[in-house]
Design a protein around this motif. Sequence first.
Motif, PDB file in Angstrom:
ATOM      1  N   ASP A 307       0.891  -1.193   0.145  1.00 54.69           N
ATOM      2  CA  ASP A 307       0.092  -0.103   0.255  1.00 54.69           C
ATOM      3  C   ASP A 307       0.884   1.166   0.094  1.00 54.69           C
ATOM      4  OD1 ASP A 307       1.209  -0.110   2.575  1.00 54.69           O
ATOM      5  OD2 ASP A 307      -0.710   0.142   3.396  1.00 54.69           O
ATOM      6  N   ASP A 308       0.231   2.280  -0.139  1.00 57.67           N
ATOM      7  CA  ASP A 308       1.048   3.894  -0.205  1.00 57.67           C
ATOM      8  C   ASP A 308       1.606   4.199   0.934  1.00 57.67           C
ATOM      9  OD1 ASP A 308       0.313   4.073  -2.840  1.00 57.67           O
ATOM     10  OD2 ASP A 308      -1.491   5.031  -2.547  1.00 57.67           O
ATOM     11  N   PHE A 309       0.834   3.558   2.094  1.00 59.23           N
ATOM     12  CA  PHE A 309       1.236   4.019   3.426  1.00 59.23           C
ATOM     13  C   PHE A 309       2.609   3.216   3.815  1.00 59.23           C
ATOM     14  CE2 PHE A 309       1.092   3.104   8.197  1.00 59.23           C
ATOM     15  CZ  PHE A 309       1.235   4.401   8.554  1.00 59.23           C
ATOM     16  N   GLY A 310       2.732   2.200   3.423  1.00 62.10           N
ATOM     17  CA  GLY A 310       4.068   1.459   3.656  1.00 62.10           C
ATOM     18  C   GLY A 310       5.071   1.857   2.865  1.00 62.10           C
ATOM     19  N   ARG A 311       4.775   2.168   1.606  1.00 56.46           N
ATOM     20  CA  ARG A 311       5.581   2.778   0.602  1.00 56.46           C
ATOM     21  C   ARG A 311       6.107   4.222   1.202  1.00 56.46           C
ATOM     22  NH1 ARG A 311       2.548   2.564  -3.151  1.00 56.46           N
ATOM     23  NH2 ARG A 311       3.211   0.480  -3.657  1.00 56.46           N
ATOM     24  N   LEU A 312       5.354   4.954   1.744  1.00 54.95           N
ATOM     25  CA  LEU A 312       5.664   6.240   2.114  1.00 54.95           C
ATOM     26  C   LEU A 312       6.578   6.295   3.503  1.00 54.95           C
ATOM     27  CD1 LEU A 312       2.415   8.177   1.400  1.00 54.95           C
ATOM     28  CD2 LEU A 312       4.642   8.792   0.336  1.00 54.95           C
ATOM     29  N   LEU A 313       6.206   5.395   4.238  1.00 59.95           N
ATOM     30  CA  LEU A 313       6.832   4.994   5.414  1.00 59.95           C
ATOM     31  C   LEU A 313       8.405   4.715   5.043  1.00 59.95           C
ATOM     32  CD1 LEU A 313       4.928   2.660   7.930  1.00 59.95           C
ATOM     33  CD2 LEU A 313       5.556   5.106   8.356  1.00 59.95           C
ATOM     34  N   VAL A 314       8.635   3.781   4.367  1.00 53.89           N
ATOM     35  CA  VAL A 314      10.107   3.322   3.792  1.00 53.89           C
ATOM     36  C   VAL A 314      10.696   4.731   3.297  1.00 53.89           C
ATOM     37  CG1 VAL A 314      11.486   1.980   2.638  1.00 53.89           C
ATOM     38  CG2 VAL A 314       9.537   1.009   3.836  1.00 53.89           C
ATOM     39  N   ALA A 315       9.951   5.413   2.421  1.00 52.05           N
ATOM     40  CA  ALA A 315      10.556   6.441   1.593  1.00 52.05           C
ATOM     41  C   ALA A 315      10.986   7.459   2.779  1.00 52.05           C
ATOM     42  CB  ALA A 315       9.455   7.049   0.792  1.00 52.05           C
ATOM     43  N   GLY A 316      10.137   7.602   3.943  1.00 53.45           N
ATOM     44  CA  GLY A 316      10.656   8.630   4.651  1.00 53.45           C
ATOM     45  C   GLY A 316      11.866   8.177   5.502  1.00 53.45           C
ATOM     46  N   VAL A 317      11.931   6.904   5.844  1.00 50.32           N
ATOM     47  CA  VAL A 317      13.155   6.388   6.457  1.00 50.32           C
ATOM     48  C   VAL A 317      14.479   6.567   5.709  1.00 50.32           C
ATOM     49  CG1 VAL A 317      14.544   4.482   7.504  1.00 50.32           C
ATOM     50  CG2 VAL A 317      11.825   4.899   7.964  1.00 50.32           C
ATOM     51  N   VAL A 318      14.244   6.205   4.145  1.00 55.05           N
ATOM     52  CA  VAL A 318      15.386   6.198   3.191  1.00 55.05           C
ATOM     53  C   VAL A 318      15.815   7.619   3.196  1.00 55.05           C
ATOM     54  CG1 VAL A 318      16.093   6.028   1.031  1.00 55.05           C
ATOM     55  CG2 VAL A 318      14.748   4.328   2.156  1.00 55.05           C
ATOM     56  N   SER A 319      15.001   8.658   3.031  1.00 58.21           N
ATOM     57  CA  SER A 319      15.279   9.990   2.817  1.00 58.21           C
ATOM     58  C   SER A 319      16.106  10.604   4.307  1.00 58.21           C
ATOM     59  CB  SER A 319      14.006  10.959   2.888  1.00 58.21           C
ATOM     60  OG  SER A 319      13.371  10.531   1.899  1.00 58.21           O
ATOM     61  N   MET A 320      15.544  10.187   5.347  1.00 56.00           N
ATOM     62  CA  MET A 320      16.308  10.635   6.707  1.00 56.00           C
ATOM     63  C   MET A 320      17.849  10.087   6.748  1.00 56.00           C
ATOM     64  SD  MET A 320      15.085   9.670  10.627  1.00 56.00           S
ATOM     65  CE  MET A 320      15.591   7.745  10.506  1.00 56.00           C
ATOM     66  N   LEU A 321      17.726   8.600   6.557  1.00 54.58           N
ATOM     67  CA  LEU A 321      19.302   8.056   6.610  1.00 54.58           C
ATOM     68  C   LEU A 321      20.074   8.551   5.303  1.00 54.58           C
ATOM     69  CD1 LEU A 321      18.307   4.273   7.101  1.00 54.58           C
ATOM     70  CD2 LEU A 321      19.176   5.800   8.807  1.00 54.58           C
ATOM     71  N   ALA A 322      19.567   8.966   4.143  1.00 53.85           N
ATOM     72  CA  ALA A 322      20.541   9.220   3.077  1.00 53.85           C
ATOM     73  C   ALA A 322      20.810  10.666   3.569  1.00 53.85           C
ATOM     74  CB  ALA A 322      19.843   9.412   1.896  1.00 53.85           C
ATOM     75  N   PHE A 323      20.096  11.597   4.082  1.00 48.02           N
ATOM     76  CA  PHE A 323      20.354  12.898   4.153  1.00 48.02           C
ATOM     77  C   PHE A 323      21.572  13.346   5.387  1.00 48.02           C
ATOM     78  CE2 PHE A 323      20.213  17.068   6.367  1.00 48.02           C
ATOM     79  CZ  PHE A 323      20.435  17.888   5.276  1.00 48.02           C
ATOM     80  N   HIS A 324      21.212  12.332   6.454  1.00 43.87           N
ATOM     81  CA  HIS A 324      22.421  12.099   7.540  1.00 43.87           C
ATOM     82  C   HIS A 324      23.739  11.506   7.119  1.00 43.87           C
ATOM     83  CE1 HIS A 324      20.628  12.502  11.650  1.00 43.87           C
ATOM     84  NE2 HIS A 324      19.553  12.446  11.337  1.00 43.87           N
ATOM     85  N   ILE A 325      23.876  10.682   6.225  1.00 38.23           N
ATOM     86  CA  ILE A 325      24.954  10.169   5.414  1.00 38.23           C
ATOM     87  C   ILE A 325      25.541  11.230   4.818  1.00 38.23           C
ATOM     88  CG2 ILE A 325      25.972   8.341   4.081  1.00 38.23           C
ATOM     89  CD1 ILE A 325      23.321   6.541   5.098  1.00 38.23           C
ATOM     90  N   PHE A 326      24.984  11.804   3.872  1.00 40.14           N
ATOM     91  CA  PHE A 326      25.474  12.908   2.923  1.00 40.14           C
ATOM     92  C   PHE A 326      26.043  14.159   3.731  1.00 40.14           C
ATOM     93  CE2 PHE A 326      24.989  16.443   0.178  1.00 40.14           C
ATOM     94  CZ  PHE A 326      25.768  15.891  -0.913  1.00 40.14           C
TER      95      PHE A 326
END
Length: 375
Positions: A307-326
């Motif tokens: 579902d969209d909710f699960g997709r958006l959850l993972v997208a948010g976590v990926v965005s958070m981790l990617a920005f921290h790393i960069f």
Amino acid sequence: MIKLLKNMDYSIPILIIVLVIYGLIVISSATSLEGSSLLNNPFLIRQVAAAFIGVFLVIFTLLFNYKILRDYSGIIYVFNILLLLSVLLIGETIKGGQRWIMLGPVSFQPSELSKVLIIITLAHLLADDKFDFKTFKGWIIPSIHLSIPFLLILRQNDLGTALVLISIFVGMIYVAGASGKFLLGSGCVVAGGSFAWLYAHIHLGIPIPLQGFRLNRLLVLIDPQIDPLGSGYNVIQSMIAIGSGGFWGRGLFRGTQNRLRFLPERHTDFIFSVLGEELGFVGAIILLALYFILIWKAIIVANESQDDFGRLLVAGVVSMLAFHIFENIGMTIGIMPVTGLPLPFISYGGSSLITNLLAVGLIINVNIRRKKLLF
């Protein structure tokens, strides 16, 4: 539950375990004292304790379906606001930022947990309503949803975490349907305009309405030698450490910048500098490869979500981790401003480690429920 675990991509928890152990190794070097035992290292002990708490929370999150979170989204959002307000009322000020709540001998940074909470509530909002991001009206409600915790975190003098919220917002609205070209173009305009303003301030004297220490952190991004013993000191010492590591590194517990205490905040903000000096280019590439695989696997989980909710959850976590790393690695090599953001799973900090493990727990939760159970 056993049938659900059969759906799990076990490479994700394995990657996290490797990253946490990698972090513990580097923290042990960054905080060790001559002649002391690792068992007597309080930083290492606290980080191990935080890791166990985080693992427990990951297991706990797997016991319920992530979709249940949608039913409590309103409560989670209010709790998030109250949590951030409590920091302004009873929080402790450390190093210029009012970000911590003291629980006896333990300090807790609510803004770390706030990132996961805003991912949950924003995912519910974007999945529940189809916003037309081609119009101004489509941006209003999601922007208001973000702006309240964003302003409260800014009030805590925590610019780094506030920027993380923006990165989470951008990543999630992109998955929700916002134009990638528009987001990329807007980002380039903001970044280009900011650099041009800094350059004009240095060479033409055009004023910038920022507090002194914040302005200096941005100015040393153009040239660290502008303030070599102040705001530029951290970056200069960091680049010296990473550069001296060469290809193979000086060896664990043998970094001179680290051991002689030239590196500031070596176990938190600048832990990548310790890694670069002692484990060299090889150690840095291994870490980046682990991060890349983790993010790649998470993107696959998002694409396979039911579902969209699960997709958006993972997208948010990926965005958070990617920005921290960069941002963290970028500031240690002088291409990003110093913001105090920790390196995920590597930097010392119980609040950060527990939050990141909890966020990964959401990814695994979505992953194991990507298929319908057949009885």
